[in-house]
Every structure is written in C-alpha cells, then in structure tokens.
Design an enzyme around this catalytic site. Structure first.
Site, mmCIF file in Angstrom:
data_model
loop_
_atom_site.group_PDB
_atom_site.id
_atom_site.type_symbol
_atom_site.label_atom_id
_atom_site.label_comp_id
_atom_site.label_asym_id
_atom_site.label_seq_id
_atom_site.Cartn_x
_atom_site.Cartn_y
_atom_site.Cartn_z
ATOM 1 N N ASN A 397 0.842 -1.132 -0.136
ATOM 2 C CA ASN A 397 0.018 0.012 0.062
ATOM 3 C C ASN A 397 0.892 1.128 -0.010
ATOM 4 O OD1 ASN A 397 -1.870 2.133 0.468
ATOM 5 N ND2 ASN A 397 -2.370 1.475 2.460
ATOM 6 N N TRP A 398 1.027 1.622 -1.215
ATOM 7 C CA TRP A 398 1.983 2.889 -1.292
ATOM 8 C C TRP A 398 1.339 4.251 -0.498
ATOM 9 C CZ3 TRP A 398 4.320 2.931 -7.070
ATOM 10 C CH2 TRP A 398 5.029 2.026 -7.164
ATOM 11 N N LYS A 399 0.157 4.236 -0.473
ATOM 12 C CA LYS A 399 -0.361 5.429 0.313
ATOM 13 C C LYS A 399 -0.069 6.695 -0.570
ATOM 14 C CE LYS A 399 -0.079 3.603 4.826
ATOM 15 N NZ LYS A 399 -0.146 3.702 6.135
ATOM 16 N N HIS A 484 -9.756 1.380 4.494
ATOM 17 C CA HIS A 484 -8.399 1.608 5.359
ATOM 18 C C HIS A 484 -8.621 2.540 6.518
ATOM 19 C CE1 HIS A 484 -4.308 2.483 6.385
ATOM 20 N NE2 HIS A 484 -3.894 1.489 5.543
ATOM 21 N N GLU A 486 -7.106 4.873 7.538
ATOM 22 C CA GLU A 486 -6.957 6.503 7.257
ATOM 23 C C GLU A 486 -7.916 6.851 6.502
ATOM 24 O OE1 GLU A 486 -3.145 5.761 5.448
ATOM 25 O OE2 GLU A 486 -2.209 5.133 7.524
ATOM 26 N N GLU A 556 -5.968 -4.926 10.253
ATOM 27 C CA GLU A 556 -4.801 -3.874 10.644
ATOM 28 C C GLU A 556 -5.051 -3.182 11.822
ATOM 29 O OE1 GLU A 556 -2.702 -2.693 6.817
ATOM 30 O OE2 GLU A 556 -4.324 -1.427 6.926
ATOM 31 N N GLY A 562 1.959 2.077 10.614
ATOM 32 C CA GLY A 562 3.026 3.183 10.655
ATOM 33 C C GLY A 562 3.589 3.740 12.117
ATOM 34 N N SER A 602 3.064 -2.398 10.608
ATOM 35 C CA SER A 602 4.354 -2.352 10.755
ATOM 36 C C SER A 602 4.926 -3.848 10.541
ATOM 37 C CB SER A 602 4.715 -1.889 12.238
ATOM 38 O OG SER A 602 4.367 -0.628 12.367
ATOM 39 N N GLY A 623 2.676 -1.201 4.310
ATOM 40 C CA GLY A 623 2.485 0.106 4.129
ATOM 41 C C GLY A 623 3.977 0.524 3.928
ATOM 42 N N GLY A 624 4.610 1.028 4.707
ATOM 43 C CA GLY A 624 6.117 1.730 4.779
ATOM 44 C C GLY A 624 6.997 0.791 3.991
HETATM 45 C C1 PEP Z 1 -1.035 0.236 6.002
HETATM 46 O O1 PEP Z 1 -1.245 1.240 6.189
HETATM 47 O O2 PEP Z 1 -1.705 -0.594 5.409
HETATM 48 C C2 PEP Z 1 0.040 -0.447 6.749
HETATM 49 C C3 PEP Z 1 -0.241 -1.745 7.197
HETATM 50 O O3 PEP Z 1 1.054 0.335 7.123
HETATM 51 P P1 PEP Z 1 2.595 0.100 7.763
HETATM 52 O O4 PEP Z 1 2.685 -1.206 7.284
HETATM 53 O O5 PEP Z 1 3.513 1.278 7.215
HETATM 54 O O6 PEP Z 1 2.427 0.032 9.313
#
Ligand code: PEP
Length: 641
Positions: A397-399, A484, A486, A556, A562, A602, A623-624
């Site tokens: 997930n590049w956001k 998601h 966010e 999640e 994050g 994470s 994500g990251g």
């Molecule tokens: C996400 O936003 O879907 C996610 C899992 O982010 P991260 O891996 O950065 O925690």
C-alpha cells in the site's frame, strides 16, 4: 462485571417478554378486550373495528414472544436491543399515564395470569426499561446461544409455535391455559356462596335471570345435583351460527337425559328472538352480565357443562361434542368427568414440542461449532501448505507517496526482481490513482497484481475529484483497497459508504482488499472482536456467498499502522482466528477456510516469517516497507522460509 450486568439484564428482559407474549397468545380474545379497554379510555373505542383489535392482539403477543426468544438466544443483538428499548420506552410512558389517570384498572401486560395494579406495572416497567438501556448500550456483550447460520430456525420455529400452535389454536378452540375464575374445575357453587356471605369474590357479577319471567335462578342452578348445560353467548347477534345442528343435537340429548340446558346471554329480547328464529332454539334464555359472559368462555357461543355446581367441561363452538360423544348418560361417559389433561400435562406438552427441540438444536449447533474449533486447532501449521488451499498474498500500500516517475521506477524494479526470482505467494501493489495506467503498461500481472488505494462510492457524475471503480478498472488494475483506517478516520468513510464502494468495485470486476481493525483505545477496552465484527457486518456481510468469496480481508490494528508497533504473532493469530470464525458463522466453514486474511501494521522482513507461520494469517498488507523494493521483497520471501 459489565458483561454480567448485561446478561442479567438480558435474562430479565427475555423472561418478561417470553412470558408476557405467551400469556397474551394463550388468550388472544382477552388481550383484544384489553386493547379495546385502552381504546375506550383514549376515546377511540368505536373507531377501530374488532378484526383490527384482534389482529393487534395476535401481533403484539407474537412480537413480544419473538423478541424474548431473540434476547434469550442473542439473535440479531443490535437490532433487537434497539427495538426492545423503543418498546420499553413507549410502554413505560403509557403505564405512567395509566398510573396517574387510572382509566382502566389493570394494564393487562401478563393477561389474566398475573394482575398488577397500575403503579406496580409502572415500577415493573422502570426495571425493564433500565435493563433495556443496559442491553442496548452493550448488545455485543451478550454471547450467542446459537450460531448465526441456525438462528433463522429458532426464529421461525418460535413464530410458528406462538402464532399457530398457541394463538391460532386458542382462537379456534379455547385457551389452553385458563387463568380466569371460570376455568375447568372451578366450584361455582362454593364461590357464589362465599360471595353471598359477603366475602370478596370474583363471582359478584354472576347471575342467571330467566329472560321471559325475570326470575333469578342462579341459586337453583348452582345447587342442583347432577349435570347442567350452559350455552354462553355474550351477544347472540354476533354469535357464530355455523354449528346450529350440533347445538340443537346437544339440547335434544340434554332433554332425553333430563339435564337442564340454559342459554346465558346479555342480549336484549330482540337478540334472543332473532336467535330463536334462525336456530329454532327451544331452550330457556337467561340474562347475565356481558363482561362476566366474556370472562366465562372465550367463544361466542361456547358451551359449559356443570356437575354439582362445578365446571367440568368447556367447549368452543368449533369443537362441540358430537353424536359419538353423546351416547349414554353423562354419569358413565368420559364426557361427564373432569378432563384428564391437567395443567402439568399441558406444560409437559410444551416442553416436549417447543422447548426440547430448541434445546437439542442449540446443543447440536454448539457441538458443531466446538468440533470446528477443535478441527482448526488440530491443524498442524507445518502441514498448512497441504491442508489450506486459500491464497497467500503480500500486498503493498503505497499511500500518498512517490511522484509518477519514482513510482514507475519502483514498479519496474519490483517487476524485474520478481520475474527473476518468482514469489511463492500472490503479490499486489496498490498505488495512487495517477500511477495506475502507466504501471499497468509494463507490469507482468501474472506475477504482480495492480490495485488502487480507494475508489468512489458513486457510479459516475458530478463528483469533482473522485475516481470511480469503473475508471480504476479501465486503467488495467485488478484490485482496490477499501476501508483503510486512514480513510475511515481522515475522510470519514462510514460502514454505509464502504458498503457502496464494495458493491461498485465488485460490479466493475475489481477484487477488494477490505481493511478492518481496532484503535488502541478499543484494544485496551478489550473491544477488538466487537469492532472487527461490526466492520464486517457493516460493509461486507451483506454480500452473497459468491461475492464474499472474492473479498480479501486485511486485519490492521490501527495502533500498529506506521507506528513501528506490531501486534505479536499470537495476538494477530488470535484475532485472525476470530475473524475466520465469524465468517464461518455467517457463510459456513468452507467459505471461511477459503478466505484470505492478511495482517497489516508495521510488518517487516524481520517479523513477517513469524506472523506468516500462524495458521490463520495468509500474508500481509504492507505500508512503509512496500516503498523499497528490497524491503518488500524481504517480506514476500517470508513465504519461502
Ligand atoms: C497500512 O497502512 O496498510 C500499513 C500496514 O502500514 P504500515 O505497514 O506502514 O504499518
């Protein structure tokens, strides 16, 4: 503690609703009379026709009974608790008005089974309203007695039982349980004598006055040794006249055997003459109080048999004794004795035909759920490859990261890397909208799926800045992330909006990666299960089994996204297993076993192997760590370990 309080409240409400619904259904006409009393008190007495008040009576008892059953089994917890709260609020206000103004003497909430004063009823309702508020506040703290897939059986069975077996049968014949002072076995002679001696008695209004001569014959009839037939019709004008032959036959039988036969009515001379004309009745008529007659028997007309002043039989006009019953003298026939079915046998009948099947169904359901749980537990994670067929996926997930050029560069690098070293799982990258069309041109979608991070909840039109599911699909993308945290938090996407998005995405052939998860506060309050369940129920549990099978779930925990905090593999496994179990409850075990559930929050190359080794974790939403090819590849490779 909270859970205990909710379940005590649930039990109190369930018992009150079941009892109240049952006793009303046992005597639908009694409940109808009570509704009519209310209408008269409100000045609406003449406006509502009888069939409507009778339908309201049956409907009310059915609703009450089914709500009670739903509370007991914890079926449709949220909806039921809301309905119960609304009902209890209305009933409490109504009974406050009753208590203050006293327009009728008792509220009738438990029929004739338990008569309360208006103030007693009000305080009872305050207790029930408090319980309803508690249950409404925490409906999900009520554990289910039966899985969701079998709940419809309980509801339909209870509905048929209360509507047809209890209310319907009572209307056709007579109430199976008679809570009134004229039930079979009542010694009218004794009751009447006590009344004459000045004692408080429910028989104060019972009298028989010959219609033609005006002579009071109550004492003679009640003191008579032997049998007497009493045909009871509060209003002969409204009496059912379909059984005239049977009635006349009984009259002839009484003449032949020397048993007195009287018709008790509150009708005027005109009504009596009308009945005489249509039926050819030759039996004597007696005037009696209208309400007393309605209390004596819930049938117009109905028939009573007295022996030595004791009521030994009661018949509705629909099941009068026939020719075969009326042979020989009553003294020696079965008809002339008290019936053998006692209250205990009737209760036993209900236990056998209503309670027992539900208990057996509940036991079978729980046994099935328990054996499913055991089967799952016994699944050796090392044999997972062989046993579990569902797809393993690592999705990025590049956001809102990377401009077009950087995004294309990353996608190209990943494409080349995975072509050279084939992944052991499905890989997807979900990118901002502007990257999709360009990346789709070169991405080898047999190895890497492409998806968007969102789509609109509208099909098309004047929605400036939005991108529809159809547009996403037209870029060559196959996936879309929806729900998601966010987007839920910053863009206020509600379960209803997400439900629309899911439907539109699927309509346009996109595969949905649907995110669910709890906040830190919710986890600390122990509400994580409740939250994920509500999120699924709110947006995807409306789907057909076929459509649900196309969904990928991503659990999640918001507190791990994050933040560098990861749920431990055990924490993640526990809730993944729970999610799978509620999918199983909703769609069955096979669908649950085939549903891919990803973990997100994470997730890194270092913790992915431990997480992915868990039996219910089928990969990750990253994500990251999806923004660098090497990091992302490290996670993908966790499936090779
Ligand atoms: C996400 O936003 O879907 C996610 C899992 O982010 P991260 O891996 O950065 O925690």
């Amino acid at each position: 503690m909270k859970k205990l309080a909710v379940n005590i409240a649930r039990l109190i409400l369930a018992v009150a609703f079941i009892l109240s619904g049952f006793v009303k259904a046992v005597d639908p006409l009694g409940t109808q009379y009570k509704i009519q009393d209310y209408l008269v008190a409100m000045g609406l007495g003449r406006l509502i026709p009888d069939f409507m008040t009778l339908s309201a009576s049956v409907l009310l008892s059915t609703i009450e009974f089914i709500l009670g059953i739903c509370l007991l089994f914890a079926i449709r917890r949220r909806m039921v608790s809301k309905i119960v709260l609304v009902l209890m609020t209305a009933m409490t206000l109504l009974t406050l008005w009753l208590a203050l103004t006293d327009p009728i003497s008792d509220c009738g909430c438990f029929g004739d089974a338990l008569v309360l004063t208006n103030w007693q009823t009000f305080w009872k309702n305050i207790v029930l309203l408090t319980a309803a508020v508690i249950v409404w506040r925490y409906p999900l703290l009520m554990p289910r007695l039966i899985g969701e897939t079998n709940q419809w059986i309980v509801m339909n069975y209870s509905g048929v039982f209360i509507l047809l077996v209890i209310a319907g049968r009572s209307l056709y014949t007579l109430p199976q349980f008679d809570f009134r002072p004229y039930h079979v076995g009542t010694d009218l002679r004794q009751g009447w004598q006590r009344m004459m001696e000045g004692e408080d008695s429910p028989y104060a209004e019972f009298f028989m006055e010959l219609a033609d001569e005006g002579e009071d014959i109550t004492e003679n009839v009640l003191n008579r040794e032997g049998y007497t037939f009493l045909l009871v019709s509060p209003h002969l004008e409204q009496a059912d006249d379909s059984q005239l032959d049977a009635l006349n036959q009984i009259y002839e039988y009484s003449l032949d055997n020397g048993y007195p036969f009287y018709c008790l009515t509150a009708s005027t001379e005109k009504g009596i003459n009308h009945w005489r004309n249509i039926t050819g009745a030759e039996y004597p008529f007696c005037n009696t109080d209208d309400i007393t007659l309605k209390t004596i028997i819930r049938s117009n007309p109905g028939l009573l048999l007295l022996k030595d002043g004791v009521i030994i039989r009661k018949w509705s006009h629909n099941n009068l004794p026939d020719e075969q019953d009326l042979t020989g003298e009553l003294e020696t026939s079965e008809l002339g004795q008290l019936p053998s079915d006692t209250v205990a046998t009737k209760i036993l009948w209900i236990l056998t035909w209503f309670v027992l099947p539900l208990v057996l169904l509940t036991l079978a359901d729980r046994l099935w759920a328990w054996s499913g749980w055991l089967r799952k537990r016994n699944n050796n994670p090392l044999n997972k490859e062989k046993v579990i067929m569902r797809k393993k996926i690592v999705a990025g997930n590049w956001k809102m990261n990377m401009n077009l050029q950087d995004g294309i560069a990353l996608a190209k690098e990943l494409n080349e890397t995975l072509k050279a070293d084939k992944p052991n799982c499905g890989v997807v990258i979900c990118t901002p909208f502007i990257h999709l069309a360009s990346i789709a041109q070169f991405l080898d979608q047999d190895i890497i799926g492409l998806g968007a991070e969102n789509c609109a909840d509208k099909e098309k039109g004047a929605f400036t800045g939005e991108v529809s599911a159809e547009m996403v699909k037209s870029t060559g993308a196959q996936y879309v992330i929806l729900g998601h945290s966010e987007r839920r938090e910053y863009y206020k996407e509600t379960p209803e909006i997400l439900k629309e998005k899911v439907l539109l995405a699927q309509k346009n052939g996109l595969k949905v990666i649907f995110c669910i998860g709890e906040s830190l506060a919710e986890r600390e309050a122990g509400k994580q299960n409740e939250v994920v369940k509500a999120e699924l129920e709110g947006s995807v549990f409306n789907l057909s089994e076929e459509d649900f099978r196309k969904i990928v779930i991503a659990y999640e925990p918001i507190w791990a996204i994050g933040t560098g905090k990861t749920a431990t593999a055990e924490q993640a496994e526990e809730i993944h297993a729970y999610i799978r179990s509620i999918i199983a409850e909703k769609y069955g075990n096979a669908v649950a076993e085939d549903t891919t559930i990803l973990y997100g929050g994470s997730c890194k190359a270092s913790n992915a192997p431990e997480l992915f080794a868990k039996p219910d974790i089928d990969g990750g939403l990253i994500g990251g760590a999806s923004l660098k090819c090497a990091d992302f590849k490290g996670i993908i490779d966790a499936w090779k370990k």
